[in-house]
Scaffold this active site. Sequence first.
Site, PDB file in Angstrom:
ATOM      1  N   GLY A 146       0.970  -1.223   0.201  1.00 24.73           N
ATOM      2  CA  GLY A 146      -0.346   0.014   0.174  1.00 24.73           C
ATOM      3  C   GLY A 146       0.712   1.483   0.154  1.00 24.73           C
ATOM      4  O   GLY A 146       0.147   2.412  -0.185  1.00 24.73           O
ATOM      5  N   SER A 147       2.356   1.466   0.504  1.00 25.38           N
ATOM      6  CA  SER A 147       3.124   2.365   0.354  1.00 25.38           C
ATOM      7  C   SER A 147       3.730   2.837  -0.804  1.00 25.38           C
ATOM      8  O   SER A 147       4.024   2.074  -1.349  1.00 25.38           O
ATOM      9  CB  SER A 147       4.580   1.767   1.407  1.00 25.38           C
ATOM     10  OG  SER A 147       5.571   2.295   1.282  1.00 25.38           O
TER      11      SER A 147
END
Lengths: 209, 209
Positions: free
Chosen positions: B19-20
Site C-alpha cells: 500500500g506504500s
Amino acid sequence: MNENPNSTARAIEFWFDFGSNYSYLSMMRIEALAAARNVTIVWRPFLLGPVFRQLGFDNSPFVLQKEKGAYVWKDMERQCRKYGIALTRPSTFPRAAVLAMRVALLGANEPWIGAWCRKIMQLNFVDDRDIGSIDVVRAALDSLGLPVQSVIDAAQSDANKLRLREQTELAISKGIFGAPTFFVAGEMFWGNDRLEDAFDYCDAIAARH
Amino acid sequence: MNENPNSTARAIEFWFDFGSNYSYLSMMRIEALAAARNVTIVWRPFLLGPVFRQLGFDNSPFVLQKEKGAYVWKDMERQCRKYGIALTRPSTFPRAAVLAMRVALLGANEPWIGAWCRKIMQLNFVDDRDIGSIDVVRAALDSLGLPVQSVIDAAQSDANKLRLREQTELAISKGIFGAPTFFVAGEMFWGNDRLEDAFDYCDAIAARH
C-alpha cells in the site's frame, strides 16, 4: 532590483528555520549550487513552531515520534559525512531562535544574509550554542562586522516582528508543512533531498522559454 | 543457501508494504540496482498499518496530514517522471492488501518474488485495481503462471498468517516507522531517497573486509 530580465525564472525560494536540522544541510549547500547554476536565492525565514502547531503538533515530529527521532540523527550523521559537512548533535533540539530569525528576515535582501544564516546554523549544529540567547546573537553579529545594536533594534521593531509572523502565516497558506521547503516558479519541493530537483526545475523552466 | 561466502555482507533487507507509495518507487528500482552491484535482496514484507497504530496514527500520515498528503502526490509524479516509472494515483489510498502481502511472505525466498511484488505494485499504482480483492490476487497469480489455489491456501494457512504478524512485530522492534525501510549489516535506511545510500553502504562494508 535585479538587472537580469530572466531573474524571476532563475530564482529559488528557500523557506527555512534555524532550528531545523534538514534546513541546516540545505543552508550549507544552497549557495554553491545557486552560484553554479546562476540562480538567485530568495531567502524566506519562517517559524516552524506555529506551522507544526497549526498541523496539531506541539513539538517537532522528530521529538514526538521517538523512533523517527532516533533515526533522524543517524541519517544526519551519514548525510553530513556524505556532503562533507560538520555536525554536533545539539544538546537542545529543536532550538528556538526567534531573534536570529528576525535578523534573517531583516537581512533577507542584504549582502550578508548568506553569511548570517550559515553562522547561526553552525553555532547550532556544530558549536552546540544556544542560538536563542541574545548574547550569542550579539557575538554572531559582531563576528560578521555588523552594527550589533542597530541590527538588533531593527530586528526587534514591531514592524519586523509583524513581518515574521506574516511570513509564517504565508508559509501555512502556501501549504508548507516542514523545512526546508523550496519553491521554483510556484512548484513546491520539500526537504533537503529535493534541493537538486528544485534546481533542475529552474533549468527545465528556463529551457521552455 | 548462497554459495558466495560474502553473501551476508552483500545483502540488503527490503521492508515494504504494497500500500506504500514510496515502497512502489523502490520496488520498481531495487532489482536492477541489486543486480548491478551484486547484492542479494532479502524481501521483508510487513504490515504498515499496525506499525502506524503502534505510533499512535490510525491511518497513513499522508492521509492524516492533508498538506503533506497533497504534496506527496506532486512529489510522486515528479519522482516517477525522473525515474521513468508509470503512475496513476490510486483512487483508494492506502490500499490494504493482506492476502497479497501473505503471498509475498510465502514467496520471499522463491524465484518469483520479484515478479510478484512488481505485479501487485503495478496493479495498485498504475492500473488502480483493488489489490485487497481475492479476485485480483487470483488473476495476478495466474498471470505469473503460479498454481493459484495452492498458493492461496498456503498463504492463508495459520502458520503463514502468524509469520506475517511476527514479521510486523519484528519491524516494530527494529525501530521501523515507515516504508520502504532498508537494512544493510544492521544499519537502517528509511525511504526510497536512501536506496542508493544503502547500496553504497554495502560497498563500504565490503571494502572494509
